[in-house]
Motif scaffolding. Structure first.
Motif, PDB file in Angstrom:
ATOM      1  N   THR A   1       0.862  -1.172   0.000  1.00 39.91           N
ATOM      2  CA  THR A   1       0.000   0.000   0.000  1.00 39.91           C
ATOM      3  C   THR A   1       0.900   1.223   0.000  1.00 39.91           C
ATOM      4  O   THR A   1       1.679   1.416   0.942  1.00 39.91           O
ATOM      5  CB  THR A   1      -0.906   0.041   1.243  1.00 39.91           C
ATOM      6  OG1 THR A   1      -1.637  -1.186   1.346  1.00 39.91           O
ATOM      7  CG2 THR A   1      -1.886   1.198   1.155  1.00 39.91           C
ATOM      8  N   VAL A   2       0.831   2.032  -1.039  1.00 37.91           N
ATOM      9  CA  VAL A   2       1.683   3.216  -1.101  1.00 37.91           C
ATOM     10  C   VAL A   2       0.920   4.429  -0.580  1.00 37.91           C
ATOM     11  O   VAL A   2      -0.278   4.594  -0.827  1.00 37.91           O
ATOM     12  CB  VAL A   2       2.211   3.482  -2.527  1.00 37.91           C
ATOM     13  CG1 VAL A   2       3.192   2.411  -2.949  1.00 37.91           C
ATOM     14  CG2 VAL A   2       1.085   3.599  -3.536  1.00 37.91           C
ATOM     15  N   PHE A   3       1.626   5.256   0.138  1.00 33.12           N
ATOM     16  CA  PHE A   3       1.144   6.539   0.632  1.00 33.12           C
ATOM     17  C   PHE A   3       2.071   7.590   0.024  1.00 33.12           C
ATOM     18  O   PHE A   3       3.279   7.569   0.280  1.00 33.12           O
ATOM     19  CB  PHE A   3       1.213   6.612   2.153  1.00 33.12           C
ATOM     20  CG  PHE A   3       0.240   5.720   2.878  1.00 33.12           C
ATOM     21  CD1 PHE A   3      -0.810   6.259   3.621  1.00 33.12           C
ATOM     22  CD2 PHE A   3       0.379   4.332   2.845  1.00 33.12           C
ATOM     23  CE1 PHE A   3      -1.699   5.444   4.301  1.00 33.12           C
ATOM     24  CE2 PHE A   3      -0.507   3.508   3.527  1.00 33.12           C
ATOM     25  CZ  PHE A   3      -1.558   4.062   4.249  1.00 33.12           C
ATOM     26  N   VAL A   4       1.525   8.485  -0.782  1.00 35.76           N
ATOM     27  CA  VAL A   4       2.329   9.483  -1.482  1.00 35.76           C
ATOM     28  C   VAL A   4       1.925  10.868  -0.975  1.00 35.76           C
ATOM     29  O   VAL A   4       0.930  11.435  -1.428  1.00 35.76           O
ATOM     30  CB  VAL A   4       2.133   9.397  -3.008  1.00 35.76           C
ATOM     31  CG1 VAL A   4       3.123  10.316  -3.724  1.00 35.76           C
ATOM     32  CG2 VAL A   4       2.288   7.957  -3.517  1.00 35.76           C
ATOM     33  N   PRO A   5       2.663  11.439  -0.025  1.00 34.10           N
ATOM     34  CA  PRO A   5       2.283  12.745   0.506  1.00 34.10           C
ATOM     35  C   PRO A   5       2.576  13.864  -0.481  1.00 34.10           C
ATOM     36  O   PRO A   5       3.569  13.834  -1.212  1.00 34.10           O
ATOM     37  CB  PRO A   5       3.147  12.880   1.762  1.00 34.10           C
ATOM     38  CG  PRO A   5       4.327  12.002   1.506  1.00 34.10           C
ATOM     39  CD  PRO A   5       3.832  10.858   0.668  1.00 34.10           C
ATOM     40  N   SER A   6       1.701  14.856  -0.504  1.00 39.77           N
ATOM     41  CA  SER A   6       1.897  16.047  -1.328  1.00 39.77           C
ATOM     42  C   SER A   6       2.436  17.149  -0.428  1.00 39.77           C
ATOM     43  O   SER A   6       1.701  17.712   0.385  1.00 39.77           O
ATOM     44  CB  SER A   6       0.575  16.473  -1.974  1.00 39.77           C
ATOM     45  OG  SER A   6       0.754  17.652  -2.720  1.00 39.77           O
ATOM     46  N   LEU A   7       3.725  17.472  -0.574  1.00 40.12           N
ATOM     47  CA  LEU A   7       4.380  18.441   0.292  1.00 40.12           C
ATOM     48  C   LEU A   7       4.692  19.748  -0.416  1.00 40.12           C
ATOM     49  O   LEU A   7       4.943  20.763   0.242  1.00 40.12           O
ATOM     50  CB  LEU A   7       5.671  17.846   0.859  1.00 40.12           C
ATOM     51  CG  LEU A   7       5.530  16.524   1.614  1.00 40.12           C
ATOM     52  CD1 LEU A   7       6.897  16.038   2.068  1.00 40.12           C
ATOM     53  CD2 LEU A   7       4.585  16.660   2.793  1.00 40.12           C
ATOM     54  N   PHE A   8       4.697  19.731  -1.760  1.00 42.70           N
ATOM     55  CA  PHE A   8       4.983  20.933  -2.548  1.00 42.70           C
ATOM     56  C   PHE A   8       4.613  20.644  -3.992  1.00 42.70           C
ATOM     57  O   PHE A   8       4.363  19.504  -4.373  1.00 42.70           O
ATOM     58  CB  PHE A   8       6.473  21.322  -2.445  1.00 42.70           C
ATOM     59  CG  PHE A   8       7.418  20.146  -2.463  1.00 42.70           C
ATOM     60  CD1 PHE A   8       7.659  19.428  -3.622  1.00 42.70           C
ATOM     61  CD2 PHE A   8       8.059  19.744  -1.305  1.00 42.70           C
ATOM     62  CE1 PHE A   8       8.512  18.344  -3.640  1.00 42.70           C
ATOM     63  CE2 PHE A   8       8.917  18.646  -1.303  1.00 42.70           C
ATOM     64  CZ  PHE A   8       9.142  17.950  -2.480  1.00 42.70           C
ATOM     65  N   GLY A   9       4.564  21.699  -4.806  1.00 46.57           N
ATOM     66  CA  GLY A   9       4.311  21.539  -6.230  1.00 46.57           C
ATOM     67  C   GLY A   9       2.846  21.353  -6.580  1.00 46.57           C
ATOM     68  O   GLY A   9       1.951  21.428  -5.728  1.00 46.57           O
ATOM     69  N   VAL A  10       2.610  21.083  -7.871  1.00 42.41           N
ATOM     70  CA  VAL A  10       1.274  20.864  -8.406  1.00 42.41           C
ATOM     71  C   VAL A  10       1.107  19.376  -8.687  1.00 42.41           C
ATOM     72  O   VAL A  10       1.808  18.811  -9.535  1.00 42.41           O
ATOM     73  CB  VAL A  10       1.051  21.675  -9.701  1.00 42.41           C
ATOM     74  CG1 VAL A  10      -0.340  21.416 -10.268  1.00 42.41           C
ATOM     75  CG2 VAL A  10       1.249  23.162  -9.445  1.00 42.41           C
ATOM     76  N   ASP A  11       0.199  18.744  -7.979  1.00 44.51           N
ATOM     77  CA  ASP A  11       0.028  17.295  -8.094  1.00 44.51           C
ATOM     78  C   ASP A  11      -0.311  16.893  -9.523  1.00 44.51           C
ATOM     79  O   ASP A  11      -1.214  17.463 -10.155  1.00 44.51           O
ATOM     80  CB  ASP A  11      -1.091  16.818  -7.166  1.00 44.51           C
ATOM     81  CG  ASP A  11      -0.788  17.067  -5.707  1.00 44.51           C
ATOM     82  OD1 ASP A  11       0.380  17.325  -5.371  1.00 44.51           O
ATOM     83  OD2 ASP A  11      -1.735  17.011  -4.892  1.00 44.51           O
ATOM     84  N   GLY A  12       0.415  15.895 -10.031  1.00 50.17           N
ATOM     85  CA  GLY A  12       0.130  15.336 -11.344  1.00 50.17           C
ATOM     86  C   GLY A  12       0.682  16.127 -12.500  1.00 50.17           C
ATOM     87  O   GLY A  12       0.538  15.712 -13.660  1.00 50.17           O
ATOM     88  N   ALA A  13       1.334  17.258 -12.245  1.00 48.28           N
ATOM     89  CA  ALA A  13       1.828  18.106 -13.328  1.00 48.28           C
ATOM     90  C   ALA A  13       3.110  17.529 -13.920  1.00 48.28           C
ATOM     91  O   ALA A  13       3.986  17.070 -13.193  1.00 48.28           O
ATOM     92  CB  ALA A  13       2.080  19.518 -12.830  1.00 48.28           C
ATOM     93  N   GLU A  14       3.198  17.575 -15.229  1.00 49.64           N
ATOM     94  CA  GLU A  14       4.407  17.146 -15.925  1.00 49.64           C
ATOM     95  C   GLU A  14       5.465  18.239 -15.766  1.00 49.64           C
ATOM     96  O   GLU A  14       5.232  19.396 -16.121  1.00 49.64           O
ATOM     97  CB  GLU A  14       4.096  16.928 -17.409  1.00 49.64           C
ATOM     98  CG  GLU A  14       5.295  16.632 -18.274  1.00 49.64           C
ATOM     99  CD  GLU A  14       6.040  15.388 -17.832  1.00 49.64           C
ATOM    100  OE1 GLU A  14       7.246  15.526 -17.525  1.00 49.64           O
ATOM    101  OE2 GLU A  14       5.420  14.319 -17.773  1.00 49.64           O
TER     102      GLU A  14
END
Length: 273
Positions: A57-70
């Motif tokens: 089970t992966v947990f991917v925290p969003s700490l900075f940036g734009v999620d999903g952006a190339e």
């Protein structure tokens, strides 16, 4: 939900008045995938899917940036815009009180939040413990998380803090002496192992940092150092991001072998303990 994160479950987690959201996917023991600058890119999400597909089970925290952006949508012809995006994300990190960028001998405050998330992940997912991988500016965070006995499989991918602007900074890593002593004790008494990966010529993750880890942790540190010519030549920056931007995802390629070794490390520590 960004297209790159389709299928992930978005959730929020608060610890000591600090709130971040994270993305969850898969079944099995928990692995925290801590993104690199500029954030939860499609390649970070792709790596997380790879770990989930391996039975975690992966947990991917969003700490900075734009999620999903190339990070570099225009390819090599659009490097200025890609560089601007990197600078924006790094600027946010530099001014945030959650990150220790320049200080030596300190654990970034955000690591306390990550430790708490790891404890929750372990309660929810079970198993003998959890794993984590940090990358670039978050590369050392998995080491700081290892003061908790739930952390059994820490991976430091191209750890880049503190920024190596002086020789002494290039021979240390972002962790306090107290936390490092705790990790060192766990390596001796609990057979904890710490894995690290970098490219040999990477100035952002200098070789002196791995020498420091070998000196402090001894045989408990598993250092994987790849030649620069093993990096994907289509990467925007010089060889740096081992399992994302500079991965050549083909059997027999050194970066693919390293990715497989990381997943094997998670399996050994979390699925066969």
């Amino acid at each position: 939900m960004p297209a790159a994160l389709t299928g992930f479950d978005r959730r929020e987690f608060t610890h000591e008045a600090i709130t971040h959201h994270y993305y969850r996917l898969g079944d099995g023991p928990a692995v925290i995938v801590i993104p690199e600058i500029p954030g939860v890119t499609p390649k970070v999400a792709e790596f997380a899917r790879r770990v989930a597909d391996a039975g975690f089970t992966v947990f991917v925290p969003s700490l900075f940036g734009v999620d999903g952006a190339e990070p570099n949508p225009g390819g090599l012809s659009d490097l200025p815009r890609a560089g601007a995006g990197m600078v924006r994300s790094l600027s946010k990190v530099c001014v945030s009180r959650e990150f220790t960028i320049f200080a030596v001998g300190e654990t970034s405050p955000v690591v306390a939040w990550l430790r708490a998330l790891g404890r929750v992940a372990h309660r929810e997912c079970g198993g003998p413990g959890i794993g984590a991988i940090g990358m670039c500016v978050t590369g050392g965070f998995a080491l700081g998380m290892s003061v908790d006995d739930t952390m059994l499989a820490p991976v430091l991918s191209q750890p880049s803090l503190p920024l190596g602007i002086t020789p002494s900074r290039r021979r240390t890593i972002d962790i306090s002496p107290e936390d490092l002593a705790c990790v060192r004790s766990r390596c001796r008494s609990e057979s904890l192992q710490v894995m690290g990966t970098r490219f040999e010529g990477d100035a952002l993750s200098p070789g002196g940092r791995f020498e420091f880890l070998r000196r402090e942790l001894g045989d408990a540190f598993i250092g994987v150092e790849l030649p620069d010519d093993a990096a994907n030549p289509d990467g925007t920056l010089p060889p740096h991001s081992v399992v994302t931007e500079h991965l050549i995802d083909e059997p027999g390629q050194p970066t693919r072998d390293t990715l497989d070794q990381i997943i094997g490390f998670f399996r050994q520590k979390l699925q066969h303990a």
